[in-house]
Design a protein around this motif. Structure first.
Motif, PDB file in Angstrom:
ATOM      1  N   ASP A  21      17.664  -0.690  11.192  1.00 27.64           N
ATOM      2  CA  ASP A  21      16.492   0.187  11.227  1.00 27.64           C
ATOM      3  C   ASP A  21      15.494  -0.393  10.240  1.00 27.64           C
ATOM      4  O   ASP A  21      15.551  -0.137   9.043  1.00 27.64           O
ATOM      5  N   SER A  22      14.596  -1.181  10.757  1.00 29.06           N
ATOM      6  CA  SER A  22      13.637  -1.895   9.915  1.00 29.06           C
ATOM      7  C   SER A  22      12.333  -1.126   9.744  1.00 29.06           C
ATOM      8  O   SER A  22      11.397  -1.627   9.112  1.00 29.06           O
ATOM      9  N   ARG A  23      12.264   0.080  10.291  1.00 30.14           N
ATOM     10  CA  ARG A  23      10.998   0.822  10.238  1.00 30.14           C
ATOM     11  C   ARG A  23      10.490   1.067   8.818  1.00 30.14           C
ATOM     12  O   ARG A  23       9.289   0.848   8.569  1.00 30.14           O
ATOM     13  N   PRO A  24      11.334   1.524   7.863  1.00 24.41           N
ATOM     14  CA  PRO A  24      10.790   1.768   6.521  1.00 24.41           C
ATOM     15  C   PRO A  24      10.201   0.517   5.878  1.00 24.41           C
ATOM     16  O   PRO A  24       9.114   0.554   5.289  1.00 24.41           O
ATOM     17  N   GLY A  25      10.907  -0.593   5.999  1.00 25.87           N
ATOM     18  CA  GLY A  25      10.430  -1.824   5.398  1.00 25.87           C
ATOM     19  C   GLY A  25       9.195  -2.369   6.077  1.00 25.87           C
ATOM     20  O   GLY A  25       8.251  -2.828   5.415  1.00 25.87           O
ATOM     21  N   ILE A  26       9.179  -2.353   7.398  1.00 22.54           N
ATOM     22  CA  ILE A  26       8.021  -2.852   8.141  1.00 22.54           C
ATOM     23  C   ILE A  26       6.804  -1.975   7.859  1.00 22.54           C
ATOM     24  O   ILE A  26       5.681  -2.469   7.703  1.00 22.54           O
ATOM     25  N   HIS A  27       7.010  -0.677   7.763  1.00 30.96           N
ATOM     26  CA  HIS A  27       5.923   0.244   7.431  1.00 30.96           C
ATOM     27  C   HIS A  27       5.317  -0.146   6.083  1.00 30.96           C
ATOM     28  O   HIS A  27       4.089  -0.262   5.940  1.00 30.96           O
ATOM     29  N   ALA A  28       6.171  -0.364   5.094  1.00 26.16           N
ATOM     30  CA  ALA A  28       5.682  -0.727   3.763  1.00 26.16           C
ATOM     31  C   ALA A  28       4.932  -2.049   3.784  1.00 26.16           C
ATOM     32  O   ALA A  28       3.915  -2.217   3.083  1.00 26.16           O
ATOM     33  N   CYS A  29       5.403  -2.988   4.585  1.00 25.14           N
ATOM     34  CA  CYS A  29       4.769  -4.297   4.659  1.00 25.14           C
ATOM     35  C   CYS A  29       3.377  -4.205   5.286  1.00 25.14           C
ATOM     36  O   CYS A  29       2.419  -4.826   4.806  1.00 25.14           O
ATOM     37  N   TRP A  30       3.240  -3.405   6.329  1.00 27.27           N
ATOM     38  CA  TRP A  30       1.930  -3.229   6.966  1.00 27.27           C
ATOM     39  C   TRP A  30       0.965  -2.488   6.052  1.00 27.27           C
ATOM     40  O   TRP A  30      -0.236  -2.793   6.032  1.00 27.27           O
ATOM     41  N   VAL A  31       1.462  -1.514   5.316  1.00 28.74           N
ATOM     42  CA  VAL A  31       0.597  -0.809   4.359  1.00 28.74           C
ATOM     43  C   VAL A  31       0.054  -1.784   3.323  1.00 28.74           C
ATOM     44  O   VAL A  31      -1.140  -1.775   2.994  1.00 28.74           O
ATOM     45  N   GLU A  32       0.902  -2.648   2.818  1.00 27.45           N
ATOM     46  CA  GLU A  32       0.476  -3.636   1.839  1.00 27.45           C
ATOM     47  C   GLU A  32      -0.527  -4.620   2.451  1.00 27.45           C
ATOM     48  O   GLU A  32      -1.535  -4.975   1.806  1.00 27.45           O
ATOM     49  N   LEU A  33      -0.267  -5.050   3.664  1.00 25.78           N
ATOM     50  CA  LEU A  33      -1.196  -5.959   4.343  1.00 25.78           C
ATOM     51  C   LEU A  33      -2.559  -5.299   4.507  1.00 25.78           C
ATOM     52  O   LEU A  33      -3.609  -5.925   4.289  1.00 25.78           O
ATOM     53  N   SER A  34      -2.549  -4.030   4.896  1.00 26.01           N
ATOM     54  CA  SER A  34      -3.797  -3.287   5.075  1.00 26.01           C
ATOM     55  C   SER A  34      -4.571  -3.199   3.763  1.00 26.01           C
ATOM     56  O   SER A  34      -5.791  -3.412   3.726  1.00 26.01           O
ATOM     57  N   GLU A  35      -3.856  -2.906   2.687  1.00 27.06           N
ATOM     58  CA  GLU A  35      -4.513  -2.776   1.392  1.00 27.06           C
ATOM     59  C   GLU A  35      -5.084  -4.114   0.916  1.00 27.06           C
ATOM     60  O   GLU A  35      -6.187  -4.179   0.357  1.00 27.06           O
TER      61      GLU A  35
END
Length: 207
Positions: A21-35
């Protein structure tokens, strides 16, 4: 790991939403990319449609000429933001162990960039016999054929297509973005609720 025999099957597994279940990690990675880029990305939406190659998701948020650079940046961020937050799916360890205990080989074939896929395996202590990355849908058939896989387990209709192209039995788990009905309609030979059902199914598999 268990030794192989000529009669023991090789079973391929998808990674995201099949083994992990990679959703939590991928979510965090996209948030960082967005920022970092100042570009709006709906990370909640992104994690509802995991499976296809990264470039396809990037194209929703960035112009085509920026997709390669943004994909590179995402992959650079991934080890720091996406690995520790991801979890093994229920039944994942047991599924790999069941194949290896039978003398077979358990391999991972995923669209994820291979170095990051290997980081997930190391972090979670999962020990497949091989990890092959950067392959999506029908492309997965190349690795499945090369390794002699007779079964491929995945959560996406793209995984079903890959299995069928490789003439492997398509075992689908309804733990990702595709429903059991969608997986069946796509041509899955077997549809399981999740990997906790795999061990019992595999014990009766005579392929």
């Amino acid at each position: 790991m268990a030794s192989t025999s000529t009669s023991a099957p090789t079973v391929g597994f998808d990674l995201d939403m099949t083994l992990i279940d990679s959703r939590p990690g991928i979510h965090a990675c996209w948030v960082e990319l967005s920022e970092r880029t100042g570009t709006y990305v709906d990370a909640d939406l992104v994690v509802t449609r995991l499976g296809p190659p990264l470039a396809e998701e990037m194209a929703y948020w960035f112009p085509a000429d920026r997709v390669p650079a943004m994909s590179d940046l995402y992959r650079e961020l991934y080890p720091s933001y996406a690995i520790s937050g991801s979890l093994a799916m229920p039944g994942a360890r047991e599924a790999i162990a069941a194949v290896q205990a039978a003398g077979g080989r358990a391999i991972v074939v995923t669209a994820k960039w291979e170095p990051n896929a290997r980081l997930h395996m190391k972090h979670l202590g999962l020990e497949p016999d091989a990890v092959i990355g950067n392959l999506w849908a029908e492309q997965k058939a190349d690795a499945l054929r090369e390794h002699g896989a007779s079964v491929y387990v995945g959560d996406h209709i793209g995984d079903v297509r890959g299995a069928r192209r490789a003439e492997a039995l398509s075992v689908a788990v309804a733990t990702g973005p595709c429903s059991a009905a969608e997986l069946t309609e796509a041509g899955a030979d077997v549809v399981l609720t999740d990997l906790t059902e795999f061990e019992e199914w595999f014990s009766d598999y005579d392929g």
